[in-house]
Design an enzyme around this catalytic site. Structure first.
Site, PDB file in Angstrom:
ATOM      1  N   LEU A 140      -8.962  -6.993  -3.512  1.00 32.11           N
ATOM      2  CA  LEU A 140     -10.317  -6.445  -3.497  1.00 32.11           C
ATOM      3  C   LEU A 140     -10.662  -5.690  -4.775  1.00 32.11           C
ATOM      4  O   LEU A 140     -11.767  -5.187  -4.932  1.00 32.11           O
ATOM      5  CB  LEU A 140     -10.473  -5.476  -2.315  1.00 32.11           C
ATOM      6  CG  LEU A 140     -10.374  -6.147  -0.962  1.00 32.11           C
ATOM      7  CD1 LEU A 140     -10.363  -5.118   0.136  1.00 32.11           C
ATOM      8  CD2 LEU A 140     -11.523  -7.104  -0.781  1.00 32.11           C
ATOM      9  N   GLY A 141      -9.714  -5.602  -5.694  1.00 26.94           N
ATOM     10  CA  GLY A 141      -9.940  -4.849  -6.930  1.00 26.94           C
ATOM     11  C   GLY A 141     -10.758  -5.644  -7.939  1.00 26.94           C
ATOM     12  O   GLY A 141     -11.201  -6.767  -7.674  1.00 26.94           O
ATOM     13  N   ASP A 177      -0.276  -3.284   3.310  1.00 23.39           N
ATOM     14  CA  ASP A 177       0.042  -2.034   2.633  1.00 23.39           C
ATOM     15  C   ASP A 177       1.323  -2.318   1.840  1.00 23.39           C
ATOM     16  O   ASP A 177       2.396  -2.529   2.427  1.00 23.39           O
ATOM     17  CB  ASP A 177       0.260  -0.947   3.708  1.00 23.39           C
ATOM     18  CG  ASP A 177       0.740   0.370   3.103  1.00 23.39           C
ATOM     19  OD1 ASP A 177       1.075   0.392   1.902  1.00 23.39           O
ATOM     20  OD2 ASP A 177       0.790   1.365   3.852  1.00 23.39           O
ATOM     21  N   TYR A 193       0.190   6.749 -15.440  1.00 25.50           N
ATOM     22  CA  TYR A 193      -0.095   5.309 -15.295  1.00 25.50           C
ATOM     23  C   TYR A 193       0.733   4.510 -16.311  1.00 25.50           C
ATOM     24  O   TYR A 193       1.380   3.515 -15.964  1.00 25.50           O
ATOM     25  CB  TYR A 193      -1.595   5.100 -15.518  1.00 25.50           C
ATOM     26  CG  TYR A 193      -2.057   3.662 -15.552  1.00 25.50           C
ATOM     27  CD1 TYR A 193      -2.019   2.862 -14.422  1.00 25.50           C
ATOM     28  CD2 TYR A 193      -2.580   3.118 -16.734  1.00 25.50           C
ATOM     29  CE1 TYR A 193      -2.482   1.549 -14.466  1.00 25.50           C
ATOM     30  CE2 TYR A 193      -3.048   1.819 -16.780  1.00 25.50           C
ATOM     31  CZ  TYR A 193      -2.994   1.037 -15.643  1.00 25.50           C
ATOM     32  OH  TYR A 193      -3.451  -0.258 -15.685  1.00 25.50           O
ATOM     33  N   LYS A 217       3.675   1.757 -15.748  1.00 24.94           N
ATOM     34  CA  LYS A 217       3.594   0.372 -16.250  1.00 24.94           C
ATOM     35  C   LYS A 217       4.815   0.019 -17.112  1.00 24.94           C
ATOM     36  O   LYS A 217       5.335  -1.092 -17.021  1.00 24.94           O
ATOM     37  CB  LYS A 217       2.291   0.165 -17.028  1.00 24.94           C
ATOM     38  CG  LYS A 217       1.055   0.086 -16.130  1.00 24.94           C
ATOM     39  CD  LYS A 217       1.075  -1.145 -15.233  1.00 24.94           C
ATOM     40  CE  LYS A 217      -0.123  -1.241 -14.316  1.00 24.94           C
ATOM     41  NZ  LYS A 217      -0.055  -2.340 -13.353  1.00 24.94           N
TER      42      LYS A 217
HETATM   43  C1  AKB Z   1      -7.288   1.770 -17.382  1.00 23.21           C
HETATM   44  O1  AKB Z   1      -8.190   2.161 -18.144  1.00 23.21           O
HETATM   45  O2  AKB Z   1      -6.578   2.534 -16.725  1.00 23.21           O
HETATM   46  C2  AKB Z   1      -7.041   0.286 -17.287  1.00 23.21           C
HETATM   47  C3  AKB Z   1      -6.023  -0.184 -18.270  1.00 23.21           C
HETATM   48  C4  AKB Z   1      -6.316  -0.203 -19.714  1.00 23.21           C
HETATM   49  O3  AKB Z   1      -4.943  -0.545 -17.882  1.00 23.21           O
HETATM   50  N1  AKB Z   1      -8.257  -0.433 -17.480  1.00 23.21           N
END
Ligand code: AKB
Length: 323
Positions: A10-11, A53, A142, A146
């Protein structure tokens, strides 16, 4: 025959990748999944859909067995801005979720597509034309998730022979679904506000240069990589891909060619600005070009023209059906 499970359907990417894959491999061979059935009505009406989930490993294994899945496009992820507000929540979704997918795939022999991000780079990485292999040391949670994800994917490939492939996406620009909580979201919001109000307030500085990519190239790139001859892939996961290098002010100038009265002002969000400042200005995607023929179809001019045309028509239609 490919039997595909898409997580995070859904993203921003999922909503467009699912129909793209269904067109290519057949509707019944592509199982969309999302964390709730709410808001999934369109996906449920148009093909198989499962509530999933990704923090529950048994459910992933059950779905892989039930639908005889052999390939997983694992898109479920929290983005950079949202992640800073909830680092532990991000860890759970981005890393516990990934390890569950990798374990379930190890048990069942599935191939996996894992989207990484330019966020894997940090303030010590080379800023311009950042190479494929270089210092990373990201500072956002984030980015940390990653780069850890990339290393886990390498580990599962080297240790268990799993076929895992992936790309480092720059900011994704698209006209169907809004992104949720990223640092590059301005490059989508600007189009909505330009069309609706003729002005936009940007949360990044005017000279923040970040690479972007338009959705048709995202879809084509993911499938092309997953279809590539494995013998030619030296890197397998975490390929730098790039298409458009742009700042907010350059994007504004391009939009103004179509909407001359468009105005931008700036109200900087310190959290997302700090993230943007830690990312590269542009990426070197030579490895993707050489190993599996990456070649984006959209540059800045083409993307802006298409965004304004498609989104403009859609917003006009939505407005007139609401009246
Ligand atoms: C974000 O801005 O967090 C993402 C990405 C660059 O991975 N769009």
């Amino acid at each position: 025959m490919k039997r595909i499970l898409v997580t995070g359907a859904l993203g921003q990417i999922g909503t467009e990748l699912v129909p793209y894959l269904r067109e290519k491999y057949g509707t019944d061979n592509v199982i969309a999944s999302g964390k709730s059935a709410n808001g999934s009505e369109k996906l449920i009406e148009t093909g198989p859909f499962e509530v999933l989930d990704i923090t529950v490993r048994e459910r992933i294994t059950d779905l892989i067995g039930k639908h005889k899945i052999n390939t997983v496009y694992h898109l479920a992820s929290m983005l950079s801005g949202t992640g800073e507000a909830n680092p532990l929540g991000l860890w759970e979704v981005n890393l516990d979720g990934l390890i569950n997918i990798l374990e379930a795939s190890r048990e069942t022999g599935c191939s996996v597509f894992f989207p990484s991000s330019i966020a894997v780079f940090g303030p010590d990485s080379p800023k311009d034309k950042t190479p494929q292999n270089t210092i990373t040391r990201p500072t956002s949670i984030y980015g940390i998730s990653k780069i850890t994800g990339e290393l886990l994917c390498d580990y599962y490939h080297n240790r268990y022979g799993l076929d895992i492939r992936g790309l480092r996406y720059p900011g994704v620009i698209s006209n169907a679904t809004l992104p949720g909580g990223g640092t590059t979201d301005y490059a989508v919001h600007i189009f909505y506000d330009a069309i609706r109000h003729g002005r936009y307030t940007c949360f990044l500085r005017e000279n923040s240069s970040i690479d972007m990519i338009y959705m048709p190239d995202v879809l084509e790139g993911a499938v092309k990589l997953m279809e590539a001859d494995p013998g030619k892939l030296r890197h397998r996961n975490a390929f730098n891909v790039s298409a458009i290098t742009v700042t907010p002010s350059e994007l504004t100038e391009e939009i103004k060619k179509h909407i001359p009265d468009f105005k931008i002002d700036y109200d900087i969000d310190p959290v997302r600005q700090a993230i943007a400042d830690s990312w590269p200005n542009s990426l070197d995607d030579t490895a993707a070009r050489a190993e599996w023929g990456w070649e984006p179809g959209y540059n800045l001019e083409m993307m802006v023209e298409d965004m304004l045309k498609v989104l403009g028509a859609r917003l006009k239609q939505t407005k007139s059906s609401a009246e």
